[in-house]
Write a protein that holds these residues in place. Structure first.
Motif, mmCIF file in Angstrom:
data_model
loop_
_atom_site.group_PDB
_atom_site.id
_atom_site.type_symbol
_atom_site.label_atom_id
_atom_site.label_comp_id
_atom_site.label_asym_id
_atom_site.label_seq_id
_atom_site.Cartn_x
_atom_site.Cartn_y
_atom_site.Cartn_z
ATOM 1 N N MET A 64 1.013 -1.326 0.174
ATOM 2 C CA MET A 64 -0.090 0.020 -0.215
ATOM 3 C C MET A 64 0.988 1.447 0.020
ATOM 4 S SD MET A 64 -2.952 1.302 2.569
ATOM 5 C CE MET A 64 -2.111 0.955 4.208
ATOM 6 N N SER A 65 0.718 2.185 -0.902
ATOM 7 C CA SER A 65 1.288 3.443 -0.980
ATOM 8 C C SER A 65 0.502 4.493 -0.336
ATOM 9 C CB SER A 65 1.627 3.715 -2.568
ATOM 10 O OG SER A 65 2.555 4.687 -2.604
ATOM 11 N N ARG A 66 1.035 5.120 0.656
ATOM 12 C CA ARG A 66 0.472 6.136 1.247
ATOM 13 C C ARG A 66 1.010 7.561 0.697
ATOM 14 N NH1 ARG A 66 0.884 5.506 7.422
ATOM 15 N NH2 ARG A 66 2.900 5.309 6.899
ATOM 16 N N ARG A 67 0.021 8.625 0.820
ATOM 17 C CA ARG A 67 0.287 10.048 0.028
ATOM 18 C C ARG A 67 1.209 10.653 1.234
ATOM 19 N NH1 ARG A 67 -4.777 12.586 -2.955
ATOM 20 N NH2 ARG A 67 -4.975 11.080 -4.465
ATOM 21 N N VAL A 68 2.105 11.515 0.656
ATOM 22 C CA VAL A 68 2.904 12.030 1.732
ATOM 23 C C VAL A 68 2.690 13.652 1.861
ATOM 24 C CG1 VAL A 68 5.307 12.692 2.108
ATOM 25 C CG2 VAL A 68 4.600 10.306 1.576
ATOM 26 N N ARG A 69 2.703 14.207 2.620
ATOM 27 C CA ARG A 69 2.648 15.892 2.629
ATOM 28 C C ARG A 69 4.202 16.255 3.206
ATOM 29 N NH1 ARG A 69 -2.223 13.821 2.547
ATOM 30 N NH2 ARG A 69 -4.126 15.138 1.834
ATOM 31 N N VAL A 70 4.571 17.341 2.610
ATOM 32 C CA VAL A 70 5.789 18.015 3.058
ATOM 33 C C VAL A 70 5.664 19.280 3.233
ATOM 34 C CG1 VAL A 70 8.035 18.747 2.313
ATOM 35 C CG2 VAL A 70 7.100 16.386 1.485
ATOM 36 N N LEU A 71 6.154 19.741 4.721
ATOM 37 C CA LEU A 71 5.784 21.159 4.979
ATOM 38 C C LEU A 71 7.122 21.847 5.066
ATOM 39 C CD1 LEU A 71 3.521 20.828 7.848
ATOM 40 C CD2 LEU A 71 3.067 22.001 5.934
ATOM 41 N N VAL A 72 7.395 22.892 4.328
ATOM 42 C CA VAL A 72 8.634 23.735 4.207
ATOM 43 C C VAL A 72 8.334 25.100 5.008
ATOM 44 C CG1 VAL A 72 10.619 24.841 3.108
ATOM 45 C CG2 VAL A 72 9.823 22.502 2.342
ATOM 46 N N LEU A 125 4.079 14.557 -7.896
ATOM 47 C CA LEU A 125 3.727 15.801 -7.225
ATOM 48 C C LEU A 125 2.243 15.997 -7.550
ATOM 49 C CD1 LEU A 125 4.252 18.157 -5.376
ATOM 50 C CD2 LEU A 125 5.012 19.342 -7.366
ATOM 51 N N LEU A 126 1.495 16.038 -6.331
ATOM 52 C CA LEU A 126 0.050 16.052 -6.894
ATOM 53 C C LEU A 126 -0.326 17.569 -6.715
ATOM 54 C CD1 LEU A 126 -1.145 12.934 -4.674
ATOM 55 C CD2 LEU A 126 -0.883 13.356 -7.056
ATOM 56 N N GLY A 127 0.527 18.360 -6.006
ATOM 57 C CA GLY A 127 0.107 19.813 -5.786
ATOM 58 C C GLY A 127 0.859 20.306 -4.662
ATOM 59 N N ASN A 128 0.776 21.720 -4.435
ATOM 60 C CA ASN A 128 1.504 22.403 -3.509
ATOM 61 C C ASN A 128 0.622 23.688 -3.220
ATOM 62 O OD1 ASN A 128 2.708 24.936 -4.563
ATOM 63 N ND2 ASN A 128 3.670 23.370 -5.874
ATOM 64 N N GLU A 129 0.725 24.275 -2.116
ATOM 65 C CA GLU A 129 -0.092 25.471 -1.694
ATOM 66 C C GLU A 129 1.036 26.254 -0.558
ATOM 67 O OE1 GLU A 129 -4.486 23.877 -0.466
ATOM 68 O OE2 GLU A 129 -2.987 23.431 0.807
ATOM 69 N N LEU A 130 0.990 27.563 -0.694
ATOM 70 C CA LEU A 130 1.736 28.593 0.208
ATOM 71 C C LEU A 130 0.704 28.923 1.345
ATOM 72 C CD1 LEU A 130 4.045 30.213 0.768
ATOM 73 C CD2 LEU A 130 3.125 32.095 -0.707
ATOM 74 N N GLU A 178 2.134 11.540 -4.254
ATOM 75 C CA GLU A 178 1.603 10.505 -4.312
ATOM 76 C C GLU A 178 2.062 9.204 -3.377
ATOM 77 O OE1 GLU A 178 3.407 8.554 -8.440
ATOM 78 O OE2 GLU A 178 1.830 9.504 -8.582
ATOM 79 N N SER A 179 3.418 9.330 -3.127
ATOM 80 C CA SER A 179 3.989 8.281 -2.074
ATOM 81 C C SER A 179 5.389 8.778 -1.695
ATOM 82 C CB SER A 179 4.284 7.016 -3.000
ATOM 83 O OG SER A 179 5.223 7.229 -3.854
ATOM 84 N N MET A 180 5.764 8.169 -0.621
ATOM 85 C CA MET A 180 7.120 8.725 -0.107
ATOM 86 C C MET A 180 8.164 8.298 -1.130
ATOM 87 S SD MET A 180 8.842 9.783 2.033
ATOM 88 C CE MET A 180 8.352 9.594 3.985
ATOM 89 N N ALA A 181 7.819 7.319 -1.803
ATOM 90 C CA ALA A 181 8.958 6.758 -2.966
ATOM 91 C C ALA A 181 8.928 7.909 -3.939
ATOM 92 C CB ALA A 181 8.417 5.194 -3.524
ATOM 93 N N ALA A 182 7.925 8.112 -4.530
ATOM 94 C CA ALA A 182 7.974 9.536 -5.295
ATOM 95 C C ALA A 182 8.503 10.868 -4.993
ATOM 96 C CB ALA A 182 6.275 9.764 -5.928
ATOM 97 N N PHE A 183 8.298 11.136 -3.692
ATOM 98 C CA PHE A 183 9.030 12.232 -3.095
ATOM 99 C C PHE A 183 10.581 12.097 -2.836
ATOM 100 C CE2 PHE A 183 10.689 14.190 0.996
ATOM 101 C CZ PHE A 183 10.801 15.523 0.554
#
Length: 108
Positions: free
Chosen positions: A1-9, A38-43, A60-65
């Motif tokens: 199972m591939s879980r989505r990942v969110r990254v905060l900078v 990359l599914l998208g980003n927001e400021l 879409e996944s940790m592997a993609a990131f």
């Protein structure tokens, strides 16, 4: 199972450059358009301190990131935001895997 990942900078607006973060965000976002995974980003701007921001990207996944993060393009593409990165929060970024979501995401 591939879980989505969110990254905060975490970024912070310096004195004397009121549009710097927004300008850098848009430049980086244009460069990232079409990046695999990359599914998208927001400021996001803090409602408590208008000088504090976070850039939230969804992958879409940790592997993609991680695959993108290992490319030479990663550092070059994100360079415009680097001078604004807020390192008072440790490394200046955080990575989270989606554990649960409502409504439930169909690919989880």
């Amino acid at each position: 199972m591939s879980r989505r990942v969110r990254v905060l900078v975490y970024v912070r607006l310096p004195d004397g450059d009121p549009d710097g973060v927004t300008r850098a965000y848009h430049r980086v976002s244009r460069e990232l358009a079409g990046t695999a995974g990359l599914l998208g980003n927001e400021l996001l701007r803090s409602v408590h301190d208008p000088r504090e921001f976070a850039v939230l990207s969804e992958w879409e996944s940790m592997a993609a990131f991680r695959a993108w993060e290992r490319t030479a393009a990663h550092r070059r593409t994100t360079a415009p935001l680097r001078p604004y990165q807020d390192r008072t929060r440790g490394p200046g970024f955080a990575v989270y895997a989606v554990e649960a979501a409502y409504p439930k995401e169909t690919d989880q």
